[in-house]
Design a protein around this motif. Structure first.
Motif, PDB file in Angstrom:
ATOM      1  N   PHE A   1       0.796  -1.231   0.000  1.00 21.40           N
ATOM      2  CA  PHE A   1       0.000   0.000   0.000  1.00 21.40           C
ATOM      3  C   PHE A   1       0.826   1.278   0.000  1.00 21.40           C
ATOM      4  N   GLY A   2       2.065   1.225   0.490  1.00 24.42           N
ATOM      5  CA  GLY A   2       2.838   2.440   0.660  1.00 24.42           C
ATOM      6  C   GLY A   2       2.493   3.119   1.976  1.00 24.42           C
ATOM      7  N   ALA A   3       3.368   4.022   2.430  1.00 28.81           N
ATOM      8  CA  ALA A   3       3.205   4.640   3.747  1.00 28.81           C
ATOM      9  C   ALA A   3       1.979   5.536   3.816  1.00 28.81           C
ATOM     10  N   GLU A   4       1.728   6.316   2.782  1.00 28.24           N
ATOM     11  CA  GLU A   4       0.632   7.283   2.832  1.00 28.24           C
ATOM     12  C   GLU A   4      -0.726   6.598   2.954  1.00 28.24           C
ATOM     13  N   ILE A   5      -0.950   5.566   2.176  1.00 33.26           N
ATOM     14  CA  ILE A   5      -2.240   4.860   2.234  1.00 33.26           C
ATOM     15  C   ILE A   5      -2.368   4.065   3.531  1.00 33.26           C
ATOM     16  N   THR A   6      -1.269   3.456   3.999  1.00 37.43           N
ATOM     17  CA  THR A   6      -1.315   2.649   5.218  1.00 37.43           C
ATOM     18  C   THR A   6      -1.791   3.469   6.406  1.00 37.43           C
ATOM     19  N   THR A   7      -1.335   4.718   6.517  1.00 38.61           N
ATOM     20  CA  THR A   7      -1.733   5.548   7.655  1.00 38.61           C
ATOM     21  C   THR A   7      -3.214   5.906   7.620  1.00 38.61           C
ATOM     22  N   ARG A   8      -3.842   5.806   6.461  1.00 39.79           N
ATOM     23  CA  ARG A   8      -5.259   6.140   6.354  1.00 39.79           C
ATOM     24  C   ARG A   8      -6.178   4.950   6.597  1.00 39.79           C
ATOM     25  N   LEU A   9      -5.627   3.755   6.627  1.00 39.64           N
ATOM     26  CA  LEU A   9      -6.445   2.551   6.783  1.00 39.64           C
ATOM     27  C   LEU A   9      -6.736   2.293   8.255  1.00 39.64           C
ATOM     28  N   SER A  10      -7.984   1.965   8.570  1.00 38.41           N
ATOM     29  CA  SER A  10      -8.343   1.657   9.947  1.00 38.41           C
ATOM     30  C   SER A  10      -7.937   0.240  10.336  1.00 38.41           C
ATOM     31  N   LEU A  11      -7.943  -0.673   9.376  1.00 42.23           N
ATOM     32  CA  LEU A  11      -7.552  -2.067   9.617  1.00 42.23           C
ATOM     33  C   LEU A  11      -6.602  -2.506   8.504  1.00 42.23           C
ATOM     34  N   PRO A  12      -5.339  -2.083   8.548  1.00 38.38           N
ATOM     35  CA  PRO A  12      -4.421  -2.352   7.424  1.00 38.38           C
ATOM     36  C   PRO A  12      -4.255  -3.828   7.098  1.00 38.38           C
ATOM     37  N   PHE A  13      -4.100  -4.676   8.126  1.00 39.21           N
ATOM     38  CA  PHE A  13      -3.871  -6.093   7.855  1.00 39.21           C
ATOM     39  C   PHE A  13      -5.067  -6.726   7.156  1.00 39.21           C
ATOM     40  N   PHE A  14      -6.268  -6.411   7.612  1.00 43.65           N
ATOM     41  CA  PHE A  14      -7.454  -7.027   7.035  1.00 43.65           C
ATOM     42  C   PHE A  14      -7.779  -6.422   5.668  1.00 43.65           C
ATOM     43  N   THR A  15      -7.371  -5.175   5.453  1.00 43.58           N
ATOM     44  CA  THR A  15      -7.467  -4.613   4.108  1.00 43.58           C
ATOM     45  C   THR A  15      -6.509  -5.326   3.165  1.00 43.58           C
ATOM     46  N   LEU A  16      -5.333  -5.669   3.672  1.00 49.29           N
ATOM     47  CA  LEU A  16      -4.367  -6.445   2.884  1.00 49.29           C
ATOM     48  C   LEU A  16      -4.951  -7.798   2.498  1.00 49.29           C
ATOM     49  N   VAL A  17      -5.590  -8.463   3.449  1.00 50.74           N
ATOM     50  CA  VAL A  17      -6.208  -9.766   3.168  1.00 50.74           C
ATOM     51  C   VAL A  17      -7.283  -9.627   2.106  1.00 50.74           C
ATOM     52  N   ARG A  18      -8.047  -8.556   2.162  1.00 45.31           N
ATOM     53  CA  ARG A  18      -9.131  -8.337   1.197  1.00 45.31           C
ATOM     54  C   ARG A  18      -8.605  -8.231  -0.224  1.00 45.31           C
ATOM     55  N   ASN A  19      -7.386  -7.722  -0.384  1.00 43.69           N
ATOM     56  CA  ASN A  19      -6.856  -7.475  -1.716  1.00 43.69           C
ATOM     57  C   ASN A  19      -5.868  -8.537  -2.200  1.00 43.69           C
ATOM     58  N   LEU A  20      -5.718  -9.609  -1.437  1.00 39.13           N
ATOM     59  CA  LEU A  20      -4.777 -10.642  -1.851  1.00 39.13           C
ATOM     60  C   LEU A  20      -5.319 -11.438  -3.035  1.00 39.13           C
ATOM     61  N   VAL A  21      -4.398 -11.868  -3.894  1.00 35.80           N
ATOM     62  CA  VAL A  21      -4.731 -12.724  -5.030  1.00 35.80           C
ATOM     63  C   VAL A  21      -4.062 -14.077  -4.820  1.00 35.80           C
ATOM     64  N   PHE A  22      -4.869 -15.145  -4.793  1.00 34.03           N
ATOM     65  CA  PHE A  22      -4.363 -16.491  -4.569  1.00 34.03           C
ATOM     66  C   PHE A  22      -4.458 -17.285  -5.868  1.00 34.03           C
ATOM     67  N   PHE A  23      -3.304 -17.754  -6.295  1.00 29.35           N
ATOM     68  CA  PHE A  23      -3.262 -18.644  -7.459  1.00 29.35           C
ATOM     69  C   PHE A  23      -4.016 -18.043  -8.665  1.00 29.35           C
ATOM     70  N   ARG A  24      -3.733 -16.734  -8.917  1.00 35.72           N
ATOM     71  CA  ARG A  24      -4.256 -15.996 -10.066  1.00 35.72           C
ATOM     72  C   ARG A  24      -5.776 -15.779 -10.038  1.00 35.72           C
ATOM     73  N   THR A  25      -6.380 -16.017  -8.894  1.00 37.48           N
ATOM     74  CA  THR A  25      -7.810 -15.727  -8.750  1.00 37.48           C
ATOM     75  C   THR A  25      -7.998 -14.867  -7.517  1.00 37.48           C
ATOM     76  N   LEU A  26      -8.970 -13.983  -7.558  1.00 39.33           N
ATOM     77  CA  LEU A  26      -9.240 -13.110  -6.430  1.00 39.33           C
ATOM     78  C   LEU A  26     -10.161 -13.839  -5.461  1.00 39.33           C
ATOM     79  N   GLU A  27      -9.650 -14.162  -4.298  1.00 39.49           N
ATOM     80  CA  GLU A  27     -10.435 -14.887  -3.296  1.00 39.49           C
ATOM     81  C   GLU A  27     -10.714 -13.956  -2.125  1.00 39.49           C
TER      82      GLU A  27
END
Length: 374
Positions: free
Chosen positions: A241-267
């Motif tokens: 996300f970069g530093a600027e976006i990370t500071t604006r996120l209320s739940l950075p880790f769970f936002t990261l999980v939301r945007n993960l791509v597993f085995f070329r599919t969005l899960e």
């Protein structure tokens, strides 16, 4: 304490590790990134030396315990009657307040991530009742539960980090210059506030652990492993996300999980991961309630040892467990009516209280040594 109610040092360390995962993924890495910018992924490692020094002082203190003694009994012996009871009262009230905050923060994560149209009250109440039931039972059951579930929690984190680091951009982490040195050190403060909790709070349960050699080494390894884990977590979030976006996120880790791509599919794995994170919330709330009632029962001279009492047994000060659970649930329902108030508690009030509670331990130790009570 009966031999059947004893547990191992490894199990107690597992409880501390599982418990700190709750505030770690709430407070970190956003709090460190606000202070350190792109260099925040190094802050956890910079925090390791002072934490190791704290662990050394803590182990010197707990090495003086006698059979069946935990941090509460040591505090009474080190400070004496009136001062020791005052310290136990402060710890008991603080841990009840912190348990309420844990319930409120866990409910907010559920509302924000999965049920945005609902309120936090239902989640505070249900999780609080579960923690109350756990605190009415044996501490051995709590630590054994943590020991069994910690590998699952760590396995999920490592798996998510492996996928997220593959998608991270190195330019969000490097280069770093000499000007980043001071901010990186400042970014270690939130890490210390998180890990100090896992060091001192389980100490109130030490009465069920047999004294063995290698206590300091075990805690240093515990700290090293968690600092490496938090450093990798911060690198993954920052890299994606970069530093600027990370500071604006209320739940950075769970936002990261939301945007993960597993085995070329969005899960979409956010809901299962958020649900899984009720486990460390439950363990942390239960640990806080358990330690709070130990302090308050010692204060009344009721004796903290669990002797297989039934849930409805109110003798030997066990009514304090019900009263403490009700107080924690009430605090969770009332302390933060909105997200802004919760942010104030999370970023200001709780860190100050946590640092003060942990910082009191070395002071108690030095007073006890100077008075030759340890």
């Amino acid at each position: 304490m009966k031999d059947t109610e004893r547990f191992s040092r490894r199990q107690l360390l597992s409880l501390g590790a599982a418990a700190v995962l709750s505030p770690a993924l709430r407070l970190y890495p956003a709090a460190s990134v606000r202070l350190a910018g792109r260099g925040a992924w190094l802050s956890a490692l910079c925090c390791l030396p002072p934490l190791m020094l704290y662990a050394w002082l803590y182990c010197r203190f707990t090495a003086a315990r006698r059979e069946g003694e935990g941090l509460g009994e040591l505090t009474l012996r080190a400070l004496g009657g009136k001062l020791g009871r005052a310290a136990l009262l402060l710890y008991g009230l603080w841990l009840l307040l912190y348990a309420g905050f844990v319930l409120r923060a866990a409910a907010e994560r559920f509302v924000v991530a999965i049920f945005p149209d609902s309120g936090p009250g239902f989640f505070v109440l249900t999780l609080g009742l579960a923690a109350l039931l756990a605190s009415l039972g044996s501490p051995r059951a709590l630590v054994r539960t943590a020991r069994m579930l910690l590998p699952v929690l760590l396995g999920v984190i490592v798996l998510l980090l492996l996928f997220s680091l593959r998608q991270a951009e190195l330019t969000n982490l490097l280069p770093l210059t000499e000007e980043d040195a001071v901010p990186v050190l400042l970014g270690a403060l939130p890490v210390g506030q998180v890990l100090l909790l896992g060091l001192y709070a389980p100490g109130f349960l030490l009465g069920g652990v047999e004294q063995r050699e290698g206590e300091l080494r075990a805690r240093w390894l515990w700290l090293l492993g968690l600092c490496l884990l938090l450093s990798a977590l911060c690198a993954a979030v920052l890299g994606c996300f970069g530093a600027e976006i990370t500071t604006r996120l209320s739940l950075p880790f769970f936002t990261l999980v939301r945007n993960l791509v597993f085995f070329r599919t969005l899960e979409r794995l956010e809901a299962p991961v958020v649900s899984l994170w009720l486990i460390p919330d439950f363990l942390l709330a239960s640990l806080s309630l358990f330690c709070a009632q130990l302090c308050l029962r010692l204060l009344l001279g009721a004796g903290p040892a669990y002797r297989g009492e039934a849930l409805t047994d109110m003798r030997r000060g066990r009514w304090l467990i019900w009263l403490g659970g009700a107080a924690a649930i009430a605090a969770g329902l009332l302390m933060a009516p909105n997200a802004r108030a919760l942010a104030l508690w999370s970023e200001r009030i709780i860190p100050i209280g946590q640092t003060a509670a942990a910082g009191l331990i070395p002071i108690i130790y030095m007073v006890g040594k100077s008075k030759k009570r340890l």
